[in-house]
Design a protein around this motif. Structure first.
Motif, PDB file in Angstrom:
ATOM      1  N   THR A 102       1.052   7.388 -21.958  1.00 16.99           N
ATOM      2  CA  THR A 102      -0.263   7.477 -22.602  1.00 16.99           C
ATOM      3  C   THR A 102      -0.146   8.017 -24.023  1.00 16.99           C
ATOM      4  N   VAL A 103       0.687   9.040 -24.200  1.00 18.25           N
ATOM      5  CA  VAL A 103       0.910   9.585 -25.549  1.00 18.25           C
ATOM      6  C   VAL A 103       1.535   8.521 -26.448  1.00 18.25           C
ATOM      7  N   MET A 104       2.512   7.782 -25.923  1.00 18.23           N
ATOM      8  CA  MET A 104       3.136   6.700 -26.697  1.00 18.23           C
ATOM      9  C   MET A 104       2.098   5.649 -27.070  1.00 18.23           C
ATOM     10  N   ALA A 105       1.233   5.307 -26.106  1.00 20.02           N
ATOM     11  CA  ALA A 105       0.177   4.324 -26.375  1.00 20.02           C
ATOM     12  C   ALA A 105      -0.743   4.824 -27.479  1.00 20.02           C
ATOM     13  N   GLY A 106      -1.054   6.125 -27.462  1.00 16.59           N
ATOM     14  CA  GLY A 106      -1.886   6.701 -28.519  1.00 16.59           C
ATOM     15  C   GLY A 106      -1.248   6.553 -29.889  1.00 16.59           C
ATOM     16  N   VAL A 107       0.055   6.770 -29.953  1.00 19.20           N
ATOM     17  CA  VAL A 107       0.780   6.602 -31.223  1.00 19.20           C
ATOM     18  C   VAL A 107       0.719   5.147 -31.679  1.00 19.20           C
ATOM     19  N   PHE A 108       0.920   4.220 -30.733  1.00 19.77           N
ATOM     20  CA  PHE A 108       0.859   2.789 -31.069  1.00 19.77           C
ATOM     21  C   PHE A 108      -0.522   2.411 -31.610  1.00 19.77           C
ATOM     22  N   LEU A 109      -1.571   2.937 -30.990  1.00 18.85           N
ATOM     23  CA  LEU A 109      -2.935   2.636 -31.433  1.00 18.85           C
ATOM     24  C   LEU A 109      -3.177   3.150 -32.854  1.00 18.85           C
TER      25      LEU A 109
END
Length: 558
Positions: A102-109
């Motif tokens: 989820t944290v990685m996804a936040g960075v991608f967003l």
């Protein structure tokens, strides 16, 4: 590309803020907070985590989206679309893996927003969006069968087909009272809009069925109906920060789930913001919205939450109740926080069958079966993308469905572009037309002997480059001059440049002179950078067909 500017809508709206807007936002935020409560609990449990994690997500993510997002009315929080993904990640990688993904996804967003890729997400083919949304709806419905009917099953398989096999085998363990609670809950939610639009049906169903089951249990009736408290230990306290330990191995392992979360979060949040724009007559900042969603998905897991995105139903509730600035979203988060701290222990009495009924309605609304049915009337290629994405989502998982669906959609797009791009050969005369094909002169242009004119109408990319080469090689008589008319070529890629270079080199060896006509500025710049013009010579690059024919005559008369 212009530089990204961090400009949340909240900062812009506070400049002209007044008492009337504040009153409207407080009322809207209060109602949305109440609406979000049962959904947050249901989404949390269905995702494989505790009910308080669902509410924490709605609080943290809802606050972050309203503070840093690019839409005035977007309400962020857990949504049904993420249930399947979250459940799958937890099953495979545990809650620690979900935290990192989820944290990685936040960075991608955030990166998608900073690099101005917000508009690109909107171009994901509609059949893919409908296919995986409908697939998720079917999957959510399937996960609720056990609780809806009170079936006695120790371990429910993760696989869709195996799950239904187990359901059928154990259907004899159906609990009558749980079934009644579930079906009545569905009926209340479905019928409540006919009585009131102010109070959400899901909240009415939860209150009525919770009180009903509690009273029946007090009198020794329906004692077997399972409640949240029977399955979870309810804690009305905010968890501490839990910053994930990132290492290269976990990043590599969780890259695919993180990308799936980011893509789905981007699609759903921008779709929600676009729908909201149409209602309130506004324009959201898609890149800023992605940054806001990214911040929300970094903060949510750190404080004990799960992935979040823009929620269409809650956003529309916000709009319908007068919310017009991000302050309404902030109020909604505060309302949820107060409910969480003061009333959370009461959630232990909510029947699981009632929550299953809530999610059955969510899955029905999410299925978009009418849209699905209409898309089945579209061209076969669109139907293929729709059905493949749908069945892959249901039978396998959303990651596979999105990846395969996008690849298939891209291949079909390339095929369609190839079909629209034409290569025409002229040997005797040319009828003068403009770029749209309209005849602009009755005088036909005579083509000199031993000269061929090839007109390319459409993009000159890897899909069409080989076809053009085949058309050239199919000519029986070898000409002395080949004119390639490119006025209708909007762009050329590296494969097109490579094939064109090979054609020129081959033609030179065979003693055939090459002339280009009507090259537009973008294509001209691409050819110039590749060094193609050094091979061809500046004099053989002509502005129009008239000049190209003159150059051909001059060459033939030498």
């Amino acid at each position: 590309m212009s530089k990204f500017e961090f400009k949340p809508k909240l900062f812009l709206d506070l400049r002209g803020y007044n008492k009337e807007k504040l009153t409207a936002d407080i009322m809207a935020g209060l109602i949305v907070g109440i609406v979000a409560l049962p959904l947050a609990i249901a989404f949390g449990i269905a995702s494989g985590v505790t009910p308080e994690k669902g509410i924490i997500t709605a609080i943290i993510a809802g606050l972050a989206v309203s503070l840093f997002g690019g839409s005035r009315v977007q309400i962020g929080g857990p949504t049904g679309a993420f249930i399947v993904i979250i459940y799958g990640i937890i099953q495979q990688y545990g809650e620690a893996g979900l935290l990192v993904a989820t944290v990685m996804a936040g960075v991608f967003l955030i990166l998608l927003g900073v690099f101005h890729l917000g508009t690109i997400i909107k171009y994901i083919p509609y059949p893919i969006v409908v296919g995986f949304t409908s697939g998720i709806a079917v999957t959510i419905f399937t996960t609720q069968i056990k609780d809806l009917f009170g079936l006695t099953i120790d371990n429910v398989p993760a696989d869709f087909i195996e799950k239904w096999i187990v359901y059928i085998r154990h259907f004899g363990s159906l609990d009558v009272w749980s079934t009644v609670v579930g079906i009545v809950s569905v009926a209340i939610i479905a019928l409540s809009p006919k009585l009131t639009h102010k109070i959400p049906g899901s909240l009415i169903a939860i209150i009525v069925m919770t009180v009903g089951v509690y009273l029946m249990k007090q009198y020794g009736i329906a004692t077997q109906v399972e409640t949240i408290g029977d399955r979870f230990m309810i804690k009305a306290e905010l968890p501490g920060m839990n910053v994930p330990e990132l290492n290269w191995e976990s990043i590599k392992q969780l890259m695919a789930p993180a990308i799936t979360i980011a893509i789905l979060g981007a699609i759903e949040s921008l779709l929600s913001a676009t729908v909201a724009d149409g209602v309130i007559g506004d324009h959201h900042d898609s890149n800023q919205e992605l940054v806001g969603q990214g911040i929300a998905n970094i903060l949510s897991p750190i404080f004990g939450g799960i992935p979040a995105t823009g929620a269409i139903a809650r956003t529309m509730t916000n709009i319908n109740n007068g919310g017009r600035t991000p302050v309404a979203g902030i109020v909604h988060a505060v309302v949820l926080l107060l409910i969480f701290l003061l009333l959370m222990p009461l959630a232990q009495y909510i029947p699981m069958a009632c929550l299953a009924g809530v999610l059955v309605i969510v899955s029905y609304n999410m299925s978009g079966w009418r849209t699905f049915r209409e898309l089945l009337r579209n061209p076969k290629s669109d139907v293929a993308v729709l059905l493949i994405t749908f069945f892959l989502t249901v039978i396998f998982d959303l990651t596979v469905a999105i990846e395969f669906g996008l690849v298939l959609a891209c291949l079909l797009f390339i095929k369609r572009v190839m079909e629209t791009t034409e290569v025409n050969l002229f040997k005797d005369e040319i009828i003068p037309t403009d770029a749209d094909g309209t005849v602009i002169s009755e005088e036909h242009l005579h083509i000199p002997d031993h000269t061929e004119v090839y007109e390319i109408n459409g993009p000159y990319f890897f899909g069409i480059a080989n076809r053009f080469e085949e058309v050239v090689l199919q000519t029986k008589e070898q000409p002395k001059v080949r004119i390639i008319r490119m006025r209708k070529v909007p762009f050329i890629d590296s494969t097109g440049i490579h094939n064109l270079t090979n054609l020129c080199e081959m033609s030179h060896r065979e003693g055939v002179h090459i002339i280009l006509s009507g090259v537009n500025p973008k294509v001209h710049e691409a050819l110039k950078k590749s060094g193609f013009y050094e091979l061809l010579g500046k004099k053989n690059i002509c502005d129009n067909i008239h000049t190209a024919l003159e150059v051909a005559r001059h060459y033939l008369n030498r």
